[in-house]
Design a protein around this motif. Sequence first.
Motif, PDB file in Angstrom:
ATOM      1  N   LYS A  26       0.841  -1.195   0.000  1.00 21.60           N
ATOM      2  CA  LYS A  26       0.000   0.000   0.000  1.00 21.60           C
ATOM      3  C   LYS A  26       0.877   1.247   0.000  1.00 21.60           C
ATOM      4  O   LYS A  26       2.008   1.224   0.489  1.00 21.60           O
ATOM      5  CB  LYS A  26      -0.911   0.007   1.230  1.00 21.60           C
ATOM      6  N   LEU A  27       0.338   2.311  -0.554  1.00 21.89           N
ATOM      7  CA  LEU A  27       1.013   3.610  -0.508  1.00 21.89           C
ATOM      8  C   LEU A  27       0.300   4.501   0.503  1.00 21.89           C
ATOM      9  O   LEU A  27       0.843   4.867   1.526  1.00 21.89           O
ATOM     10  CB  LEU A  27       1.026   4.245  -1.903  1.00 21.89           C
ATOM     11  N   HIS A  28      -0.946   4.863   0.206  1.00 20.54           N
ATOM     12  CA  HIS A  28      -1.797   5.611   1.142  1.00 20.54           C
ATOM     13  C   HIS A  28      -3.137   4.885   1.249  1.00 20.54           C
ATOM     14  O   HIS A  28      -3.610   4.304   0.275  1.00 20.54           O
ATOM     15  CB  HIS A  28      -2.050   7.035   0.638  1.00 20.54           C
ATOM     16  N   ASP A  74      10.484   7.458  -3.766  1.00 19.17           N
ATOM     17  CA  ASP A  74       9.149   7.518  -3.179  1.00 19.17           C
ATOM     18  C   ASP A  74       8.167   7.117  -4.276  1.00 19.17           C
ATOM     19  O   ASP A  74       7.869   7.901  -5.187  1.00 19.17           O
ATOM     20  CB  ASP A  74       8.861   8.938  -2.683  1.00 19.17           C
ATOM     21  N   LEU A  75       7.672   5.889  -4.225  1.00 14.52           N
ATOM     22  CA  LEU A  75       6.838   5.374  -5.304  1.00 14.52           C
ATOM     23  C   LEU A  75       5.519   6.135  -5.400  1.00 14.52           C
ATOM     24  O   LEU A  75       4.952   6.276  -6.487  1.00 14.52           O
ATOM     25  CB  LEU A  75       6.587   3.877  -5.091  1.00 14.52           C
ATOM     26  N   SER A  76       5.033   6.633  -4.289  1.00  9.82           N
ATOM     27  CA  SER A  76       3.804   7.407  -4.299  1.00  9.82           C
ATOM     28  C   SER A  76       3.977   8.690  -5.119  1.00  9.82           C
ATOM     29  O   SER A  76       3.162   9.009  -5.986  1.00  9.82           O
ATOM     30  CB  SER A  76       3.385   7.746  -2.866  1.00  9.82           C
ATOM     31  N   SER A  83       3.568  12.657  -1.215  1.00  9.49           N
ATOM     32  CA  SER A  83       4.732  11.948  -0.685  1.00  9.49           C
ATOM     33  C   SER A  83       4.357  11.130   0.557  1.00  9.49           C
ATOM     34  O   SER A  83       3.376  11.426   1.254  1.00  9.49           O
ATOM     35  CB  SER A  83       5.842  12.932  -0.339  1.00  9.49           C
ATOM     36  N   LEU A  84       5.153  10.121   0.821  1.00 11.96           N
ATOM     37  CA  LEU A  84       4.965   9.287   1.993  1.00 11.96           C
ATOM     38  C   LEU A  84       5.733   9.852   3.179  1.00 11.96           C
ATOM     39  O   LEU A  84       6.821  10.425   3.011  1.00 11.96           O
ATOM     40  CB  LEU A  84       5.456   7.859   1.715  1.00 11.96           C
ATOM     41  N   CYS A  90       7.356   3.360   7.243  1.00 16.49           N
ATOM     42  CA  CYS A  90       7.388   2.941   5.843  1.00 16.49           C
ATOM     43  C   CYS A  90       8.357   1.780   5.626  1.00 16.49           C
ATOM     44  O   CYS A  90       9.254   1.529   6.426  1.00 16.49           O
ATOM     45  CB  CYS A  90       7.798   4.115   4.955  1.00 16.49           C
ATOM     46  N   VAL A 106       7.411   2.495   0.206  1.00 14.94           N
ATOM     47  CA  VAL A 106       5.974   2.239   0.204  1.00 14.94           C
ATOM     48  C   VAL A 106       5.445   2.396   1.629  1.00 14.94           C
ATOM     49  O   VAL A 106       6.201   2.345   2.596  1.00 14.94           O
ATOM     50  CB  VAL A 106       5.642   0.832  -0.344  1.00 14.94           C
ATOM     51  N   GLY A 107       4.136   2.568   1.746  1.00 15.26           N
ATOM     52  CA  GLY A 107       3.554   2.806   3.060  1.00 15.26           C
ATOM     53  C   GLY A 107       3.486   1.569   3.922  1.00 15.26           C
ATOM     54  O   GLY A 107       3.750   1.608   5.120  1.00 15.26           O
TER      55      GLY A 107
END
Length: 310
Positions: A26-28, A74-76, A83-84, A90, A106-107
């Motif tokens: 998951k990211l967000h 930062d993949l997000s 940004s994460l 993380c 990633v989150g």
Amino acid sequence: MAGVLDGVDQRTKLAGHNRFELLLFKLHGHQRFGINVFKVQEVIQCPPLTQIPNSHFVICGVAHLRGKTIPVLDLSMAIGMRSLSREDGCYVIVTEYNRSIQGFLVGAVDRIINIGWEQVRPPPTGTGKSSYLTAVTEVDGELIEVIDVEKVMKEVIGGREEASAETIDTHITSSNNHILVVDDSSVARNQVKRVCEQINMQCTLLKDGLEAWDHLTNLVTEGVKIQDRYLMIISDVEMPRMDGYTLATKIKSDVNMKDVYLILHTSLSGVFNTSMVQKVGANEFLAKFDPDSLLNAIQSHIKRQNGMSN
């Protein structure tokens, strides 16, 4: 995630049967994304990062792991999201793509699932060229989005798009100047196309193994000899609906297609690639993306057809 990436032999067997393992993360929020486990070296909690002056805004810094220094993206942010926060626990997914090692921030990391490529579909119509999706699948009633990492890498890391001028052999010609390119990533398809065009090769571009197989079988039904229509087929391995290994097996098992030259061209870095290429009957394996190596492979095949030494 300790021990979650063990069992390469088992994954080799999966790849030979149009199946693979997908690492979910998951990211967000609750939306889950996926990445092929074969591209993952390890999963760690985000370590201390060293900032790099004037680096791409997506790069959080570099991490020092096992004697190596790798960039962490930062993949997000890379796919256009916010940004994460590294203070929220993380993770970094350490991967090898296109001959380089990097980490993706990633989150959260969820789990690994075993699925068939036939369960993976192209992105929904209307996502557009700006989309970072290369495929989607469904798990427990939830849509899982597979990110086009090659597009992310191209935008952040860059790299040469064309072969060097000194690689081009101006003395060779071919009566057949048509190549079939099969890849689910639009970035990868166009990279191959640009290299082919450097030596005046035409390309037919298809998005996955099933589309390619349907295309080839239709040609055979029309009485077309595949090796006369195409100088070669250059196919990715990871593709929705039908992967490159399955496509290669079907082509090389068909009396009407088996003589066409087939290159598997992939960002997968697993040690099984050589044995898998032999198992499915492909003529050659190329790791993405080195334009000089790709051009050399095409030209070497033309020379062999012309009875010339390489």
